[in-house]
Scaffold this active site. Structure first.
Site, PDB file in Angstrom:
ATOM      1  N   ARG A  31       0.988  -1.264  -0.061  1.00  0.00           N
ATOM      2  CA  ARG A  31      -0.007   0.027   0.031  1.00  0.00           C
ATOM      3  C   ARG A  31       0.902   1.263  -0.011  1.00  0.00           C
ATOM      4  NH1 ARG A  31      -3.413   3.163   3.802  1.00  0.00           N
ATOM      5  NH2 ARG A  31      -5.289   3.610   2.927  1.00  0.00           N
ATOM      6  N   ILE A  57      -6.939   7.728  -0.901  1.00  0.00           N
ATOM      7  CA  ILE A  57      -6.996   6.351  -0.820  1.00  0.00           C
ATOM      8  C   ILE A  57      -7.938   5.870   0.319  1.00  0.00           C
ATOM      9  CG2 ILE A  57      -4.730   6.154   0.201  1.00  0.00           C
ATOM     10  CD1 ILE A  57      -4.148   3.645  -1.011  1.00  0.00           C
ATOM     11  N   SER A  58      -8.754   5.034  -0.095  1.00  0.00           N
ATOM     12  CA  SER A  58      -9.574   4.530   0.862  1.00  0.00           C
ATOM     13  C   SER A  58      -9.035   3.667   2.182  1.00  0.00           C
ATOM     14  CB  SER A  58     -10.844   3.659   0.353  1.00  0.00           C
ATOM     15  OG  SER A  58     -11.791   4.170  -0.603  1.00  0.00           O
ATOM     16  N   GLN A  59      -9.364   3.810   3.386  1.00  0.00           N
ATOM     17  CA  GLN A  59      -8.974   2.934   4.265  1.00  0.00           C
ATOM     18  C   GLN A  59      -8.884   1.569   3.839  1.00  0.00           C
ATOM     19  OE1 GLN A  59     -12.954   3.482   7.092  1.00  0.00           O
ATOM     20  NE2 GLN A  59     -11.313   1.806   8.093  1.00  0.00           N
TER      21      GLN A  59
END
EC number: 2.1.1.77
Length: 215
Positions: A31, A57-59
């Site tokens: 990530r 960026i999403s969790q």
């Protein structure tokens, strides 16, 4: 690597994600490669992170939840809308046969394409364009995932689902009133909708503009 494994154990599996393919993909994809420069040390925290152009960026948990809900299979062709720098597309690429990803910001699309190429994720086609229209030339899709909230479900996305296909999308007029929906296409004009709970996403913006391709 240790931070990534802890993230999967505590934030993903620890919160109820069970799909082995999703967990394996989350363990494999770095990530830290998909966040804005300077935020790498926070890559495995349980929160969204900036990626530029006012986008995030999403969790990790939300990415895993959406992919598990979509029931992505190894033979599926997946459309991802709102690709950002490519993290969810990278996760999907480790599960599905083929991923079409669409991002409306050219700089993010180019950055995503570069990262995916560098990591060897060559079953992803990255395009810059208006995600609210889907990507008709590659339809129908077994799965469509939307990483931005729309006021209502775009008709184009429903039309581009294969029969038996699954669409997972946040819907709502504003951040405080968004709901994550799973839509199953049961027939040409037959759709079943499931409410997956309250969420907060950046808005899905429809633009009439030319599109560039990043392959």
């Amino acid at each position: 690597m240790h931070g990534r494994l802890r993230m999967v154990e505590k934030q993903i599996a620890g919160r109820g994600i069970r799909d082995p393919a999703v967990l394996d993909a989350m363990r494999r994809v770095p990530r830290e490669m998909f966040v804005e420069k300077g935020f790498e040390m926070f890559a495995y925290n349980d929160c969204p992170l900036p990626i530029g152009q006012g986008q995030t960026i999403s969790q990790p948990y939300m990415v895993a939840l959406m992919i598990e809900a979509a029931e992505v299979k190894s033979t599926d062709t997946v459309l991802e809308i709102g690709a950002g720098l490519g993290y969810a597309a990278a996760i999907l690429s480790r599960i599905a046969a083929h991923v079409i990803a669409v991002e409306r910001h050219a700089s993010l699309a180019a950055g995503a394409a570069e990262r995916l190429h560098r990591l060897g994720y060559d079953n992803v086609d990255l395009h810059c364009g208006d995600g609210s229209r889907g990507w008709a030339e590659a339809a129908p899709f077994n799965v469509i995932l939307v990483s931005a909230a729309a006021p209502e479900v775009p008709q184009a996305l429903k039309e581009q689902l294969a029969i038996g296909g699954r669409l997972v999308i946040p819907v709502g007029p504003e951040e405080s009133r968004q709901t994550l929906l799973k839509i199953l296409r049961k027939g040409p004009d037959d759709f079943a909708t499931q409410n997956l709970g309250a969420v907060i996403f950046v808005p899905l913006i429809s633009e009439r503009r030319g599109a560039e391709d990043y392959s």
